[in-house]
Design an enzyme around this catalytic site. Structure first.
Site: not given
Ligand code: ACO
Length: 322
Positions: A115, A248, A278
């Site tokens: 990520c 993020h 996500n």
């Protein structure tokens, strides 16, 4: 101040057409829209079609970013794709994207920092432009996480989605990217991982995302605030100088806690996790594109990008929007 720095000249995003809401997941799993929304902020995720590849998502986002930057794909010097879900083991998704874009000759490679991948890739591209190794760069975060999820594991499958975001970086004499800080600590590799390996024609070990949710939560809040502070210290700016915080996009509670740790008003936090869950390396450029295009981010403002992900990896890119 360096003589040459990178400046973002174009952004783009792409989300696959198929939307899966929390209610749709609750029809086949012991979960609920209420549980998912209150714990994560996620309302829906986009899922790639069969046959759609990570490079296809990247291509769609890249076209939009290149168009805004006014750069023809054939004139691209450098392509970096941040992804954990490449089209294949090799060649890199960046090489496949290069071919699909009709570009050739310049370097093209993937960055695997889960990520944090987009922040890693953007930092690298900036330094390559600053050193004169590249005149311009396409940096893409693209993922198809839906293919590495166990759709019967409610603890993980509700959290992720597919998508891509892209930026085009060009040289400038004024920033642009002010500073970048990257970190990793492999001691934490087991709290978020896909442990499977391809061996002798099969997969050995689990091919699905495994996660210690509370462990990830604590780690993410701690390191994102620390690496933001590192960027502020390096530039001599107070936290109040951050006009927009783009962490993020994993979980609204992680983002809220990070914003509070930095003592920033909640209005400066940009969130899109509700719309796409996500999307790992794609999440920061997706959110950046939304806020740049809806007019929130204006010329001269300071934007802090914060990545954190499996590895564990984390990092920041602090930039002035021009
Ligand atoms: N629906 C309903 N119940 C669920 C679900 C679900 N989808 N998933 C887990 N539960 C249950 C658990 O089984 C558990 O039940 P039990 O108490 O009967 O055993 C209960 O909910 C509580 O589980 P916890 O894991 O303690 O729940 P928590 O409040 O910690 O929330 C969550 C879980 C949302 C995963 C949280 O830990 C979190 O946000 N962690 C961060 C993880 C994250 O964001 N990961 C993204 C990838 S990491 C990254 O990108 C950096």
């Amino acid at each position: 101040m360096r003589n040459r720095v990178g400046r973002i000249a174009g952004t783009g995003r792409y989300l696959p057409a198929r939307v899966v809401t929390n209610d749709a997941l609750a029809e086949r799993l012991a979960t609920s829209d209420e549980w998912i929304r209150t714990r994560t902020g996620i309302r829906q995720r986009h899922i790639a079609a069969d046959g759609e590849q990570t490079s296809d998502l990247a291509l769609a986002a890249a076209h939009i970013a290149l168009q805004q930057a006014g750069i023809a794909a054939a004139n691209l010097d450098l392509i970096i794709v941040a992804t954990t879900t490449p089209d294949m083991i090799f060649p890199s998704t960046a090489c496949i994207l290069q071919e699909k874009l009709g570009a050739h000759g310049g370097p093209a490679f993937d960055v695997q920092a889960v990520c944090s991948g987009f922040v890693y890739a953007l930092a690298l591209a900036d330094r390559m432009i600053a050193s004169g190794m590249a005149r311009n760069a396409l940096v893409v975060g693209a993922e198809i996480y839906s293919r590495i999820l166990d759709w019967n594991d409610r603890g993980t499958c509700v959290l992720f989605g597919d998508g891509a975001g892209a930026v085009v970086l060009v040289p400038a004499t004024e920033p642009g990217i002010l500073t970048a800080h990257l970190h990793a600590d492999g001691h934490y590799r087991s709290i978020l991982c896909v442990p499977g390996q391809v061996q002798r024609g099969g997969v050995v070990g689990s091919p699905f995302v495994h996660m210690d949710g509370p462990g990830v939560f604590k780690f993410a809040v701690k390191v994102m605030a620390e690496v933001a502070q590192e960027a502020l210290d390096a530039t001599g700016m107070p936290s109040d100088a951050i006009d927009w915080l783009i962490p993020h996009q994993a979980n609204i509670r992680i983002m809220d806690a990070t914003t509070k740790k930095l003592k920033l008003p909640m209005e400066r936090l940009i969130t899109t996790v509700d719309m796409h869950a996500n999307t790992s390396a794609a999440s920061i450029p997706l959110a950046l594109d939304v806020a740049a295009r809806d007019g929130r981010i204006r010329s001269g403002q300071h934007v802090m990008l914060l990545g954190v992900g499996g590895g564990f990896t984390w990092g920041s890119v602090f930039l002035r929007w021009t």
